[in-house]
Write a protein that holds these residues in place. Structure first.
Motif, PDB file in Angstrom:
ATOM      1  N   LEU A  49      50.161  46.167  46.491  1.00 25.41           N
ATOM      2  CA  LEU A  49      51.459  46.472  45.886  1.00 25.41           C
ATOM      3  C   LEU A  49      52.574  45.669  46.544  1.00 25.41           C
ATOM      4  O   LEU A  49      53.534  45.279  45.881  1.00 25.41           O
ATOM      5  CB  LEU A  49      51.745  47.969  45.993  1.00 25.41           C
ATOM      6  CG  LEU A  49      50.849  48.880  45.147  1.00 25.41           C
ATOM      7  CD1 LEU A  49      51.188  50.343  45.402  1.00 25.41           C
ATOM      8  CD2 LEU A  49      50.975  48.552  43.663  1.00 25.41           C
ATOM      9  N   PHE A  50      52.444  45.426  47.853  1.00 26.66           N
ATOM     10  CA  PHE A  50      53.433  44.590  48.529  1.00 26.66           C
ATOM     11  C   PHE A  50      53.409  43.174  47.964  1.00 26.66           C
ATOM     12  O   PHE A  50      54.467  42.560  47.742  1.00 26.66           O
ATOM     13  CB  PHE A  50      53.159  44.571  50.032  1.00 26.66           C
ATOM     14  CG  PHE A  50      54.063  43.651  50.797  1.00 26.66           C
ATOM     15  CD1 PHE A  50      55.403  43.944  50.962  1.00 26.66           C
ATOM     16  CD2 PHE A  50      53.569  42.470  51.346  1.00 26.66           C
ATOM     17  CE1 PHE A  50      56.240  43.084  51.667  1.00 26.66           C
ATOM     18  CE2 PHE A  50      54.392  41.616  52.054  1.00 26.66           C
ATOM     19  CZ  PHE A  50      55.734  41.917  52.211  1.00 26.66           C
ATOM     20  N   GLY A  51      52.219  42.647  47.719  1.00 23.66           N
ATOM     21  CA  GLY A  51      52.117  41.328  47.103  1.00 23.66           C
ATOM     22  C   GLY A  51      52.698  41.312  45.703  1.00 23.66           C
ATOM     23  O   GLY A  51      53.341  40.334  45.298  1.00 23.66           O
TER      24      GLY A  51
ATOM     25  N   GLN B 159      34.997  37.549  38.704  1.00 20.82           N
ATOM     26  CA  GLN B 159      36.337  37.095  38.334  1.00 20.82           C
ATOM     27  C   GLN B 159      37.355  37.300  39.453  1.00 20.82           C
ATOM     28  O   GLN B 159      38.400  36.634  39.468  1.00 20.82           O
ATOM     29  CB  GLN B 159      36.818  37.782  37.058  1.00 20.82           C
ATOM     30  CG  GLN B 159      36.944  39.286  37.147  1.00 20.82           C
ATOM     31  CD  GLN B 159      35.678  39.982  36.692  1.00 20.82           C
ATOM     32  OE1 GLN B 159      34.637  39.348  36.581  1.00 20.82           O
ATOM     33  NE2 GLN B 159      35.780  41.271  36.404  1.00 20.82           N
ATOM     34  N   SER B 160      37.064  38.193  40.404  1.00 19.12           N
ATOM     35  CA  SER B 160      37.982  38.369  41.525  1.00 19.12           C
ATOM     36  C   SER B 160      38.072  37.102  42.375  1.00 19.12           C
ATOM     37  O   SER B 160      39.128  36.805  42.948  1.00 19.12           O
ATOM     38  CB  SER B 160      37.536  39.555  42.386  1.00 19.12           C
ATOM     39  OG  SER B 160      36.241  39.338  42.912  1.00 19.12           O
ATOM     40  N   CYS B 161      36.979  36.356  42.468  1.00 22.17           N
ATOM     41  CA  CYS B 161      36.982  35.093  43.210  1.00 22.17           C
ATOM     42  C   CYS B 161      37.877  34.068  42.515  1.00 22.17           C
ATOM     43  O   CYS B 161      38.658  33.353  43.163  1.00 22.17           O
ATOM     44  CB  CYS B 161      35.560  34.554  43.344  1.00 22.17           C
ATOM     45  SG  CYS B 161      34.401  35.703  44.115  1.00 22.17           S
TER      46      CYS B 161
ATOM     47  N   ALA C 274      45.824  42.881  37.614  1.00 19.75           N
ATOM     48  CA  ALA C 274      45.038  43.137  38.818  1.00 19.75           C
ATOM     49  C   ALA C 274      43.742  43.856  38.498  1.00 19.75           C
ATOM     50  O   ALA C 274      42.738  43.665  39.196  1.00 19.75           O
ATOM     51  CB  ALA C 274      45.861  43.950  39.807  1.00 19.75           C
ATOM     52  N   THR C 275      43.740  44.674  37.455  1.00 16.28           N
ATOM     53  CA  THR C 275      42.508  45.367  37.064  1.00 16.28           C
ATOM     54  C   THR C 275      41.463  44.370  36.591  1.00 16.28           C
ATOM     55  O   THR C 275      40.275  44.507  36.904  1.00 16.28           O
ATOM     56  CB  THR C 275      42.801  46.390  35.958  1.00 16.28           C
ATOM     57  OG1 THR C 275      43.816  47.309  36.407  1.00 16.28           O
ATOM     58  CG2 THR C 275      41.552  47.172  35.589  1.00 16.28           C
ATOM     59  N   CYS C 276      41.907  43.350  35.882  1.00 13.00           N
ATOM     60  CA  CYS C 276      40.971  42.319  35.426  1.00 13.00           C
ATOM     61  C   CYS C 276      40.399  41.531  36.597  1.00 13.00           C
ATOM     62  O   CYS C 276      39.248  41.077  36.539  1.00 13.00           O
ATOM     63  CB  CYS C 276      41.675  41.363  34.458  1.00 13.00           C
ATOM     64  SG  CYS C 276      42.237  42.121  32.918  1.00 13.00           S
TER      65      CYS C 276
ATOM     66  N   PHE D 166      43.880  40.766  48.274  1.00 13.51           N
ATOM     67  CA  PHE D 166      43.741  42.183  48.608  1.00 13.51           C
ATOM     68  C   PHE D 166      43.718  42.971  47.296  1.00 13.51           C
ATOM     69  O   PHE D 166      44.769  43.340  46.768  1.00 13.51           O
ATOM     70  CB  PHE D 166      44.891  42.649  49.502  1.00 13.51           C
ATOM     71  CG  PHE D 166      44.919  41.978  50.852  1.00 13.51           C
ATOM     72  CD1 PHE D 166      44.259  42.526  51.933  1.00 13.51           C
ATOM     73  CD2 PHE D 166      45.604  40.778  51.020  1.00 13.51           C
ATOM     74  CE1 PHE D 166      44.292  41.907  53.175  1.00 13.51           C
ATOM     75  CE2 PHE D 166      45.636  40.156  52.252  1.00 13.51           C
ATOM     76  CZ  PHE D 166      44.973  40.716  53.333  1.00 13.51           C
ATOM     77  N   GLN D 167      42.529  43.194  46.759  1.00 13.45           N
ATOM     78  CA  GLN D 167      42.384  43.877  45.485  1.00 13.45           C
ATOM     79  C   GLN D 167      42.872  45.322  45.594  1.00 13.45           C
ATOM     80  O   GLN D 167      42.798  45.937  46.662  1.00 13.45           O
ATOM     81  CB  GLN D 167      40.926  43.853  45.015  1.00 13.45           C
ATOM     82  CG  GLN D 167      40.486  42.543  44.408  1.00 13.45           C
ATOM     83  CD  GLN D 167      40.227  41.472  45.453  1.00 13.45           C
ATOM     84  OE1 GLN D 167      39.909  41.807  46.596  1.00 13.45           O
ATOM     85  NE2 GLN D 167      40.361  40.218  45.090  1.00 13.45           N
ATOM     86  N   GLN D 168      43.338  45.852  44.478  1.00 15.79           N
ATOM     87  CA  GLN D 168      43.897  47.201  44.476  1.00 15.79           C
ATOM     88  C   GLN D 168      42.856  48.267  44.800  1.00 15.79           C
ATOM     89  O   GLN D 168      43.191  49.343  45.297  1.00 15.79           O
ATOM     90  CB  GLN D 168      44.520  47.494  43.113  1.00 15.79           C
ATOM     91  CG  GLN D 168      43.555  47.416  41.946  1.00 15.79           C
ATOM     92  CD  GLN D 168      44.225  47.682  40.621  1.00 15.79           C
ATOM     93  OE1 GLN D 168      45.437  47.913  40.572  1.00 15.79           O
ATOM     94  NE2 GLN D 168      43.465  47.671  39.538  1.00 15.79           N
ATOM     95  N   SER D 169      41.597  47.972  44.555  1.00 19.65           N
ATOM     96  CA  SER D 169      40.544  48.934  44.855  1.00 19.65           C
ATOM     97  C   SER D 169      40.213  48.991  46.343  1.00 19.65           C
ATOM     98  O   SER D 169      39.585  49.953  46.809  1.00 19.65           O
ATOM     99  CB  SER D 169      39.279  48.587  44.072  1.00 19.65           C
ATOM    100  OG  SER D 169      38.845  47.265  44.368  1.00 19.65           O
ATOM    101  N   ASN D 170      40.667  47.986  47.119  1.00 23.05           N
ATOM    102  CA  ASN D 170      40.367  47.938  48.548  1.00 23.05           C
ATOM    103  C   ASN D 170      41.578  48.203  49.427  1.00 23.05           C
ATOM    104  O   ASN D 170      41.509  48.998  50.363  1.00 23.05           O
ATOM    105  CB  ASN D 170      39.772  46.571  48.908  1.00 23.05           C
ATOM    106  CG  ASN D 170      38.468  46.293  48.180  1.00 23.05           C
ATOM    107  OD1 ASN D 170      37.675  47.202  47.961  1.00 23.05           O
ATOM    108  ND2 ASN D 170      38.249  45.038  47.805  1.00 23.05           N
TER     109      ASN D 170
END
Length: 226
Positions: free
Chosen positions: A115-117, A50-52, A42-44, A105-109
């Motif tokens: 975490l549920f995902g 790259q999030s897209c 998830a950090t990557c 839903f990125q961990q930074s947002n």
């Protein structure tokens, strides 16, 4: 027929290649520093662009997971195994598709949603493959020689899941997470050994039969008060 067998292979290749592409992009643009610590998946995939790619990899993968889970459910039911275990497997497989939440839903947002995902992807995913290992014991054993390796990989994925949760936050836990994700993709790919026996699959909607009408002149069981 090998046409349906390509479906789980496609998922395994798509997910594995997609994750490594996201990793390569994050390293190339400096979003992660692998010399300091090995990053989580998830950090990557947290920062653009790259999030897209990460979200599209998981969205497409979720669609394939739903398709595979339904096809597996129908296959086991056609083997004469219409029990609660098979229905539970369908529900678990559909829940695994919630892994798309991780990419959207990125961990930074949205850390809680993220975490549920992750719970749906890893915990439910591992449980699903234990269920799949049990249904592979149903005759006919189309899984053949892959029954043993699939069960061993399921047990190994459980150990990796525990290590990634209980382990210290660092490169070791991140490596366990990566290995767990790639193992789950491999387990999906092993469904190709079962699906190569599938000739066709179709979904039909059936209209519920109308309730039988009372015959003309039939006696009524109701009475009227005087």
């Amino acid at each position: 027929m090998w046409g349906w067998a390509l479906l789980p292979v496609l998922l395994a290749v798509w997910g594995t290649v997609g994750f490594w592409v996201v990793y390569a992009m994050s390293v190339a643009n400096g979003s992660v520093n692998v010399t300091a610590v090995f990053p989580y998946i998830a950090t990557c995939g947290s920062d653009p662009p790259q999030s897209c790619i990460f979200s599209q990899v998981l969205n497409t993968g979720a669609f394939l997971v739903v398709w595979i889970s339904y096809l597996r459910f129908q296959q086991v039911r056609d083997w004469g195994f219409p029990c609660a275990l098979n229905t539970a497997g369908l529900c678990l497989g559909l829940l695994c598709a919630g892994a798309s939440v991780v990419g959207n839903f990125q961990q930074s947002n949205q850390l809680e949603t993220h975490l549920f995902g992750a719970f749906l992807a890893f915990v439910v995913g591992v449980t699903y493959f234990f269920q799949a290992a049990l249904t592979r014991r149903v005759k006919p054993h189309h899984g053949g020689r892959w029954i043993g390796p699939a069960f061993c990989l399921s047990a190994g994925s459980t150990a990796l899941l525990v290590a990634s949760i209980l382990g210290t936050q660092g490169s070791e836990a991140a490596a366990c997470e990566w290995t767990l994700a790639l193992t789950l993709f491999l387990l999906f790919g092993l469904f190709a050994a079962d699906f190569r026996h599938v000739e066709s699959c179709s979904v039909r909607l059936q209209r519920r039969a109308p309730a039988p009408a009372l015959e003309l002149g039939a006696a009524s069981t109701q009475t009227l008060a005087p």
